[in-house]
Enzyme design. Structure first.
Site, PDB file in Angstrom:
ATOM      1  N   LEU A  85       0.835  -1.015  -0.077  1.00 37.64           N
ATOM      2  CA  LEU A  85      -0.186  -0.185   0.481  1.00 37.64           C
ATOM      3  C   LEU A  85       1.095   1.391  -0.146  1.00 37.64           C
ATOM      4  O   LEU A  85       0.563   2.270   0.695  1.00 37.64           O
ATOM      5  CB  LEU A  85      -1.170   0.045   0.736  1.00 37.64           C
ATOM      6  CG  LEU A  85      -2.298  -1.017   1.501  1.00 37.64           C
ATOM      7  CD1 LEU A  85      -2.959  -0.870   2.693  1.00 37.64           C
ATOM      8  CD2 LEU A  85      -2.808  -0.624  -0.132  1.00 37.64           C
ATOM      9  N   CYS A  86       1.664   0.721  -1.046  1.00 38.85           N
ATOM     10  CA  CYS A  86       2.486   2.632  -0.728  1.00 38.85           C
ATOM     11  C   CYS A  86       2.995   3.014  -2.519  1.00 38.85           C
ATOM     12  O   CYS A  86       3.655   3.218  -3.120  1.00 38.85           O
ATOM     13  CB  CYS A  86       3.780   2.019   0.131  1.00 38.85           C
ATOM     14  SG  CYS A  86       5.077   0.329  -0.677  1.00 38.85           S
ATOM     15  N   GLY A  87       2.157   2.472  -3.470  1.00 40.38           N
ATOM     16  CA  GLY A  87       2.154   2.905  -4.836  1.00 40.38           C
ATOM     17  C   GLY A  87       3.209   2.229  -5.284  1.00 40.38           C
ATOM     18  O   GLY A  87       3.844   0.544  -5.200  1.00 40.38           O
TER      19      GLY A  87
END
Lengths: 133, 292
Positions: free
Chosen positions: B90-92
């Site tokens: 969930l960090c691009g």
């Protein structure tokens, strides 16, 4: 009176930076005191106290475990592998250090590393005893 | 045509997601600040180390005596890639862009007939690279337990690499991590750590004075080089930590904005549907009354 610029850097942060009158360093070849105008020397450090003398304080102590000192006429830079500032120096914190080194020694299989760790532990014990005074 | 109840449920679920992404963004922003200050606090040490090492290396003539960490093993056939990624998703594109750079590197080296081994630092990189290079991954370092990355973590990784180097398992080591440029821009970077690359030209200014060395010059160099390795890894880990939070922050900001758009659209649709239904009912009542 001339002063030295002293900088003590640990990997995580800068512990001390400022003008001092003298610094005592635990060199591997023996303790040495550096005054302003010292000849350029590069020395490895063993475990022990760095004693800083500046105009405000006399004899601020910092415990370092291994590292290097880069000395020239106007400044001293210590790159410490591990350093405990005077505020953090208690017999308990040194015990903690001793424990860490002991664990590292027991985890290693190399004799040379074990010997080095033993020496460090002995020096830490010494530092712990010296702290009482 | 979704019913009104369906639409209501859908809006509620998007709203719940938006709350989560918003919270994650705020947490990432707070962590980013901490990670950034940690990276800044570590900078003086790394700079000083580079300077001292540059001074030393400037005076060293490469010969059989020089430590192999500096001069290399004389061959470049076997490569070790140390791929540092995050522990969480969930960090691009943060993890995948590092992994992509590493993958390109592996493919190129393999194409040149080199032998490639990989050490993964961080679970996400392992997950991505395992699919393609399962047999090349020789080690995995887990940093999940570490709340704040300390020098001892970097030192531990450096020790593992050094052991393999001394056992003669590889000739060249390259470190992969993401350089933190700004909150919206993190640059995946490959950096060769063995043999050490030292800026010799930068040292020229200060190296005029002749130094005395205690103990000898070569002893100092020998113990400084492994330390330098740990410092480089430490810096990479800190940069990575800051990059990860930055990437997560902007990814979550995007997600929050998307959720907002979706809520707006769904709400319009919901209102239209409701209005249409009311109109329909009215027409039914009116036409029923007229028929009488």
């Amino acid at each position: 009176m001339a002063t030295l610029h002293f900088e003590l850097v640990a990997p995580e942060r800068v512990l001390y930076s400022g003008a001092v009158d003298a610094v005592m360093l635990p060199g591997t070849e023996g303790d040495m005191t550096v005054l302003p105008g010292h000849a350029p020397v590069m020395t490895a450090l063993k475990t022990g106290f760095i004693v800083v003398t500046d105009h405000r304080d006399h004899g601020t102590r910092v415990l370092v475990r291994g590292g290097f000192a880069d000395i020239n006429a106007a400044e001293v830079t210590v790159l410490a592998e591990r350093a405990l500032a005077s505020a953090e120096l208690t017999p308990q914190s040194i015990d903690q250090e001793i424990l860490t080194v002991e664990m590292q020694r027991d985890a290693s299989h190399e004799q040379s590393f074990k010997d080095a760790a033993d020496a460090t532990i002995a020096q830490l014990r010494e530092a712990r005893a010296a702290l009482q005074y | 045509m979704p019913s009104l109840k369906d639409l209501r449920n859908r809006i509620a679920s998007v709203k719940a997601t938006q709350k989560i992404t918003k919270a994650m963004q705020m947490v990432a922003a707070a962590k980013l600040r901490r990670a950034q200050s940690a990276a800044e606090a570590a900078r003086p040490y790394a700079e000083r180390m580079a300077q001292v090492l540059g001074n030393l290396a400037a005076g060293v003539v490469v010969g059989p005596e020089t430590p192999r960490l500096l001069s290399g093993t004389g061959s470049d056939r076997r490569h070790l890639l140390v791929v540092c990624t995050a522990e969480r998703g969930l960090c691009g594109a943060f993890n995948s862009s590092i992994a992509r750079l590493a993958r390109e590197h592996v493919n190129r080296l393999v194409g040149e007939g080199k032998d490639v081994r990989i050490i993964c630092v961080g679970k996400k990189g392992l997950d991505i690279l395992r699919r393609q290079f399962a047999d090349r991954i020789i080690d995995f370092v887990d940093l999940r337990g570490a709340r704040q990355i300390g020098f001892e973590h970097a030192d531990d990784i450096a020790q593992r690499i050094l052991q393999r180097f001394e056992a003669g398992e590889f000739d060249v080591a390259t470190l992969f991590y993401s350089r933190f440029k700004s909150v919206i821009s993190q640059i995946p970077t490959a950096h060769q750590i063995i043999p050490a690359q030292i800026g010799r030209n930068g040292a020229a200014a200060g190296s005029e004075t002749a130094y005395d060395y205690e103990p000898g010059e070569s002893e100092i160099l020998e113990s400084l080089l492994p330390r330098n390795l740990a410092v480089q890894i430490f810096r990479a880990l800190l940069e990575n930590a800051a990059s990860e939070q930055g990437a997560r922050m902007s990814a979550m900001d995007n997600a929050t904005r998307n959720a907002g758009d979706m809520i707006r659209k769904q709400t319009t649709l919901y209102n239209r549907t409701r209005q249409a239904q009311i109109t329909k009912e009215l027409i039914e009542i009116i036409s029923g009354a007229e028929a009488l």
